[in-house]
Enzyme design. Structure first.
Site, mmCIF file in Angstrom:
data_model
loop_
_atom_site.group_PDB
_atom_site.id
_atom_site.type_symbol
_atom_site.label_atom_id
_atom_site.label_comp_id
_atom_site.label_asym_id
_atom_site.label_seq_id
_atom_site.Cartn_x
_atom_site.Cartn_y
_atom_site.Cartn_z
ATOM 1 N N ARG A 126 64.245 75.562 38.894
ATOM 2 C CA ARG A 126 64.488 74.031 38.887
ATOM 3 C C ARG A 126 65.209 73.444 38.024
ATOM 4 O O ARG A 126 64.557 73.976 36.823
ATOM 5 C CB ARG A 126 63.123 73.477 39.519
ATOM 6 C CG ARG A 126 62.533 73.942 40.849
ATOM 7 C CD ARG A 126 61.216 73.342 41.264
ATOM 8 N NE ARG A 126 60.578 73.552 42.628
ATOM 9 C CZ ARG A 126 59.753 74.699 42.710
ATOM 10 N NH1 ARG A 126 59.391 75.472 41.537
ATOM 11 N NH2 ARG A 126 59.219 75.027 43.714
ATOM 12 N N LYS A 141 55.548 73.920 39.608
ATOM 13 C CA LYS A 141 54.987 72.900 40.216
ATOM 14 C C LYS A 141 53.353 73.436 40.411
ATOM 15 O O LYS A 141 53.103 74.521 40.618
ATOM 16 C CB LYS A 141 55.516 72.780 42.020
ATOM 17 C CG LYS A 141 56.994 71.908 41.746
ATOM 18 C CD LYS A 141 57.297 71.559 43.296
ATOM 19 C CE LYS A 141 58.506 70.923 43.177
ATOM 20 N NZ LYS A 141 58.930 70.676 44.671
ATOM 21 N N HIS A 201 69.950 71.678 42.406
ATOM 22 C CA HIS A 201 69.142 72.174 43.381
ATOM 23 C C HIS A 201 69.971 72.984 44.106
ATOM 24 O O HIS A 201 69.693 74.001 44.775
ATOM 25 C CB HIS A 201 68.587 71.266 44.037
ATOM 26 C CG HIS A 201 67.281 71.590 44.627
ATOM 27 N ND1 HIS A 201 66.194 71.770 43.705
ATOM 28 C CD2 HIS A 201 66.388 71.822 45.869
ATOM 29 C CE1 HIS A 201 64.903 72.134 44.476
ATOM 30 N NE2 HIS A 201 65.391 72.178 45.605
ATOM 31 N N ARG A 230 70.213 76.537 42.690
ATOM 32 C CA ARG A 230 68.714 77.367 43.088
ATOM 33 C C ARG A 230 69.055 77.727 44.361
ATOM 34 O O ARG A 230 68.829 78.792 44.825
ATOM 35 C CB ARG A 230 67.866 76.015 43.277
ATOM 36 C CG ARG A 230 66.330 76.541 43.726
ATOM 37 C CD ARG A 230 65.351 75.414 43.448
ATOM 38 N NE ARG A 230 64.117 75.930 43.969
ATOM 39 C CZ ARG A 230 63.021 76.760 43.301
ATOM 40 N NH1 ARG A 230 63.287 77.259 42.561
ATOM 41 N NH2 ARG A 230 62.046 76.771 44.200
ATOM 42 N N HIS A 275 57.687 79.353 45.253
ATOM 43 C CA HIS A 275 57.334 78.569 46.578
ATOM 44 C C HIS A 275 55.955 79.066 46.608
ATOM 45 O O HIS A 275 55.609 80.251 46.911
ATOM 46 C CB HIS A 275 58.045 79.342 47.626
ATOM 47 C CG HIS A 275 59.745 78.722 47.731
ATOM 48 N ND1 HIS A 275 60.681 79.210 48.355
ATOM 49 C CD2 HIS A 275 60.175 77.533 46.915
ATOM 50 C CE1 HIS A 275 61.970 78.559 48.141
ATOM 51 N NE2 HIS A 275 61.379 77.432 47.436
ATOM 52 N N TYR A 314 65.869 79.816 53.796
ATOM 53 C CA TYR A 314 67.304 80.439 53.307
ATOM 54 C C TYR A 314 67.851 81.625 54.126
ATOM 55 O O TYR A 314 68.999 82.038 53.978
ATOM 56 C CB TYR A 314 66.928 81.191 51.783
ATOM 57 C CG TYR A 314 66.532 80.022 50.946
ATOM 58 C CD1 TYR A 314 67.676 79.154 50.399
ATOM 59 C CD2 TYR A 314 65.351 79.792 50.307
ATOM 60 C CE1 TYR A 314 67.528 78.299 49.422
ATOM 61 C CE2 TYR A 314 65.034 78.796 49.552
ATOM 62 C CZ TYR A 314 66.063 77.885 49.007
ATOM 63 O OH TYR A 314 66.154 76.876 48.219
#
Length: 301
Positions: A152, A176, A245, A248, A271, A280
């Site tokens: 990211r 994150k 993004h 990504r 994730h 995806y």
């Protein structure tokens, strides 16, 4: 305790006890300020009821006509404030329990670069094209890194020099939720480009530890990355608006189309849930369909 004071204390808690990123804190601060302005800064947090929250949602959706994703994010922030207030004993009843509001987001496929645009962008960030100019070299390495690892943009600008191990060909990424993961510099060209950049960076006078700096020693920002990527995409002849993004998404789609196990892709992208990664597979299916169309038309290469 009124809403304004509760928001201030909650943000201090997030900054010290939870140690969230400055980007997340800014988002929380903005979301809470908007809610406080609507409900009233002097209103006691203990007196906030479902009716006020319902009126706030109506204002966001029907008066201001904000996107459902924005509404969902703002409510998520308020829920965190309420959860903190309950834990601190400032609230006895959760007003969200009586709200019964559903925010339904449209399921959108992530936008990725097609093969032609990806090829043009890769040519534009070729180390030879960057020359000896430091800022162009840094921009080239940053874009290459996003394209090849799927990190990211916030993770990119947070990389510190000590996070990079050229010997092990890995970079520690701080993702994150304070979750760390490794990304791998498996392409020799990318490894060489980062190595050359680090050698040049050592000559920059700075007190900052971030890997990516400007020529005057200032850390790179997410806004700066977005701006430079837009400029680079235009110079490369890409007609569409390109965002970090999208790089990504392009990387993730490429991995799946190459046969990489989805669990590995999940771990590489950072994730938390496999369901986030599964989207995806739909993009990959679209790529397969486009390839079959080229076969049908005798244009397959």
């Amino acid at each position: 305790m009124n809403l304004k004071e509760a928001s201030r204390r909650f943000l201090l808690h997030c900054q010290s006890a939870v140690t969230l990123s400055e980007y997340t804190l800014r988002a929380y601060r903005s979301d809470l300020a908007d809610c406080v302005a609507f409900v009233g800064p002097r209103k006691s947090i203990a007196s906030v009821q479902a009716e006020q929250l319902r009126a706030y949602i109506f204002d966001l959706r029907s008066v201001r006509e904000l996107k459902e994703s924005t509404i969902k994010r703002r409510l998520a922030t308020i829920k965190l404030l309420v959860k903190w207030a309950l834990h601190e004993g400032r609230l006895k009843v959760n007003p969200f329990d009586a709200l019964n509001e559903k925010i339904r987001l449209p399921r959108r496929l992530p936008r990725a670069l097609d093969r032609d645009d990806s090829r043009r962008l890769r040519r534009a960030v070729d180390p030879a094209a960057a020359g000896t100019d430091f800022d162009r070299m840094r921009r080239s390495v940053a874009v290459q890194l996003m394209l090849e690892t799927g990190i990211r943009v916030g993770e990119l600008v947070s990389i510190a020099c000590q996070d990079v191990s050229l010997a092990d060909k890995v970079i520690v990424i701080h993702g994150k939720g304070n979750r760390q993961r490794l990304v791998y510099l498996y392409k020799p060209a990318l490894l060489r480009a980062i190595s050359r950049y680090i050698a040049r960076r050592s000559s920059i006078v700075t007190r900052h530890e971030e890997l990516f700096l400007s020529a005057v020693g200032a850390p790179l920002t997410t806004a700066g990355v977005r701006r430079e990527l837009r400029e680079l995409a235009v110079s490369a002849g890409l007609a569409r608006h390109v965002t970090p993004h999208m790089l990504r998404h392009t990387c993730a789609t490429s991995w799946l189309e190459s046969g990489l196990d989805i669990r590995f892709v999940q771990k590489l992208l950072g994730h938390h849930s496999i369901s986030t990664t599964e989207i995806y597979t739909h993009v990959s299916d679209q790529g397969l369909r486009a390839a079959l169309e080229r076969v049908k038309q005798g244009r397959f290469r």
